[in-house]
Design a protein around this motif. Structure first.
Motif: not given
Length: 66
Positions: A30, A34, A37, A39, A42-43, A46
């Motif tokens: 994940l 992220r 993407q 992001k 958020a990455g 994770s």
């Protein structure tokens, strides 16, 4: 190549290992997703969650199974 005897592994150790392996690799994948993407926050969360779950898994193994 030889056969490995896994009859000495308890059910609790197997279930604990399976849960933490799924948690660790899902958070890791994940985090990579992220990052692709764009992001980054958020990455990073994770990746941090994957590291924390790995450390907690090590502590649980050392406490309960060793």
């Amino acid at each position: 190549m030889t056969l490995v005897d896994v009859s000495q592994i308890s059910a609790a150790l197997f279930i604990t290992g399976a849960i933490f392996i799924m948690l660790f690799f899902s958070l890791l994948s994940l985090g990579v997703l992220r990052m692709f993407q764009l992001k980054y926050r958020a990455g990073a969360y994770s990746f941090i969650g994957a590291v924390v779950s790995g450390v907690v898994f090590g502590i649980i193994l050392k406490t309960w199974f060793v």
